[in-house]
Enzyme design. Structure first.
Site, PDB file in Angstrom:
ATOM      1  N   GLU A   1      50.411   6.461   9.122  1.00  0.00           N
ATOM      2  CA  GLU A   1      51.790   7.050   9.333  1.00  0.00           C
ATOM      3  C   GLU A   1      52.633   7.489   7.951  1.00  0.00           C
ATOM      4  O   GLU A   1      53.663   6.617   7.863  1.00  0.00           O
ATOM      5  CB  GLU A   1      52.533   6.018  10.184  1.00  0.00           C
ATOM      6  CG  GLU A   1      51.478   5.702  11.270  1.00  0.00           C
ATOM      7  CD  GLU A   1      52.047   4.796  12.570  1.00  0.00           C
ATOM      8  OE1 GLU A   1      53.097   3.918  12.021  1.00  0.00           O
ATOM      9  OE2 GLU A   1      51.802   4.784  13.563  1.00  0.00           O
TER      10      GLU A   1
ATOM     11  N   GLU B   1      46.057   6.135  17.291  1.00  0.00           N
ATOM     12  CA  GLU B   1      46.494   4.962  17.588  1.00  0.00           C
ATOM     13  C   GLU B   1      47.330   5.403  19.011  1.00  0.00           C
ATOM     14  O   GLU B   1      48.134   6.406  19.062  1.00  0.00           O
ATOM     15  CB  GLU B   1      47.741   4.399  16.717  1.00  0.00           C
ATOM     16  CG  GLU B   1      47.281   3.735  15.382  1.00  0.00           C
ATOM     17  CD  GLU B   1      48.375   3.002  14.616  1.00  0.00           C
ATOM     18  OE1 GLU B   1      49.405   2.837  15.352  1.00  0.00           O
ATOM     19  OE2 GLU B   1      48.162   2.786  13.481  1.00  0.00           O
TER      20      GLU B   1
HETATM   21  C1  GLC Z   1      51.617   1.050  13.233  1.00  0.00           C
HETATM   22  C2  GLC Z   1      52.269   0.274  12.561  1.00  0.00           C
HETATM   23  C3  GLC Z   1      51.572  -1.164  12.982  1.00  0.00           C
HETATM   24  C4  GLC Z   1      52.233  -1.265  14.451  1.00  0.00           C
HETATM   25  C5  GLC Z   1      51.778  -0.109  15.459  1.00  0.00           C
HETATM   26  C6  GLC Z   1      52.365  -0.392  16.618  1.00  0.00           C
HETATM   27  O1  GLC Z   1      50.401   1.403  13.018  1.00  0.00           O
HETATM   28  O2  GLC Z   1      51.839   0.257  11.042  1.00  0.00           O
HETATM   29  O3  GLC Z   1      52.207  -2.228  12.446  1.00  0.00           O
HETATM   30  O4  GLC Z   1      51.747  -2.525  14.925  1.00  0.00           O
HETATM   31  O5  GLC Z   1      52.124   1.092  14.833  1.00  0.00           O
HETATM   32  O6  GLC Z   1      53.874  -0.028  16.585  1.00  0.00           O
END
Ligand code: GLC
Length: 360
Positions: A178, A299
């Site tokens: 990110e 993610e």
């Molecule tokens: C990103 C952040 C992480 C967070 C996730 C969800 O990966 O680096 O710390 O928990 O997003 O918000």
């Protein structure tokens, strides 16, 4: 040479001869599984095949990206990898904050004990047949001031790439989680730094799959600003998906006070809600097709403060929509705040598991 010493030499030589020609009388003990299992490929690999192989997986989040493993809420246990593999998942993404475990000034050496810990985790995952995407997480200094700290990132990758150069192809690298902060106003800084880090990786890892995502926290909307080195065919483009943010991050302590007022936001999968998700995914696919790159959703997830049913419906919809578009994914995350697995109860959370692995 006296006669006695000549005699002694003769005895030594005879002893050596007997020793060398001796046949083993006992059963040969098979040595402990040697590491690495398999050397990496000496030929280019198909990035589309390698991206598809990620399949369905988990971020092992809240562990090695904390300054001290455990402070983020989770310590990785060896048996988690078997649990993950047994449930049918094929990969893990391993968030690691290397900058918290290295010198903060040149030559930016990474602590040997930390490398050992990461080695162990990677090896346990690989032994269970899981692909590992090893990233560089939470590099706050770099995001705040890329020009001042870019040398640090390069030095980290120089060491990481050297350290893992003999690992099998199932270990992938991801240059930076990110990118945000100052990168958001200077996307060209991110493009040139990513290219520089990639060049360092390529010295010793010519064909290792390497994942790169856009600025703005790997947002789909920023994919058009991402320029990947054209000649490198061992790349996978990544993005993260947390839309609608008020739903996925309701009550999230790190998302600001405002996030408390989002508590109670539901996601039932109305036509409008579904269209909003698929329109974004289609944008990502269009970009990837134009670029000729495979896509990986690194993610996505909804925090546990959202209601279970909404989490189920959203997670199921995002996962299936990604799969329909041939986008492999790793859910955020395995066993902490977004957790699919309840570490205290030592059991999967049935709804999240079913959303991720239909029939699971
Ligand atoms: C990103 C952040 C992480 C967070 C996730 C969800 O990966 O680096 O710390 O928990 O997003 O918000």
């Amino acid at each position: 040479m006296t006669a006695a010493s000549r005699y002694l030499w003769l005895l030594v030589l005879l002893g050596l001869f007997i020793h060398c020609s001796e046949k083993p009388t006992e059963t040969i003990v098979v040595p402990e599984e040697k590491w690495p299992f398999r050397p990496p490929s000496t030929q280019p690999l198909d990035a589309f095949v390698m991206s598809a192989a990620i399949g369905r997986g988990f971020n092992l989040g809240n562990a090695l990206e904390a300054a001290v493993e455990g402070e983020g809420g989770m310590v990785i246990q060896d048996h988690y990898f078997k649990i993950i593999a047994d449930a049918g998942f094929t990969s893990i993404r391993l968030p690691v904050t290397w900058s918290a475990h290295s010198m903060t000034v040149p030559p930016f050496y990474i602590e040997a004990a930390f490398f050992e810990r990461v080695d162990h985790v990677i090896q346990e995952a690989l032994k269970n047949g899981l692909i590992v995407i090893l990233n560089d997480h939470h590099f706050d200094e770099l995001n705040a001031d890329p020009q001042a700290y870019k040398g640090w990132l390069i030095a980290l990758w120089e060491q990481i790439a050297r350290h893992y150069k003999d690992y099998p192809d199932e270990l992938y690298f991801e240059i930076l989680n990110e990118p945000h902060g100052e990168f958001n106003t200077h996307p060209e800084w991110w493009n040139s730094l990513a290219a520089e880090a990639l060049a360092v990786i390529r010295n010793l890892n010519p064909y290792r799959m390497t994942v790169i995502g856009p600025i703005n926290w790997n947002s789909i909307n920023s994919l058009p600003t991402l320029e990947l080195p054209k000649e490198d065919q061992s790349l996978i483009a990544t993005f993260h998906f947390y839309d609608p943010f008020q739903f996925t991050h309701q009550g999230a302590e790190w998302a600001g006070e405002e996030a408390q007022s989002w508590l109670g936001t539901k996601w039932s999968g109305t036509l409008d809600q579904r269209n909003a998700v698929t329109a974004q995914l289609d944008k990502a696919v269009k970009w990837a097709e134009e670029q000729g790159r495979p896509l990986y959703l690194g993610e996505f997830g909804a925090y546990s403060k959202a209601d279970d049913n909404s989490r189920y419906v959203w997670t199921d919809f995002v996962a299936r929509s990604a799969e329909k578009r041939h986008i492999s994914w790793t859910y955020w995350e395995f066993g902490a705040g977004f957790g699919a697995y309840d570490r205290e109860a030592r059991a999967w959370r049935p709804l999240i598991l079913r959303a991720l692995m239909p029939g699971g």
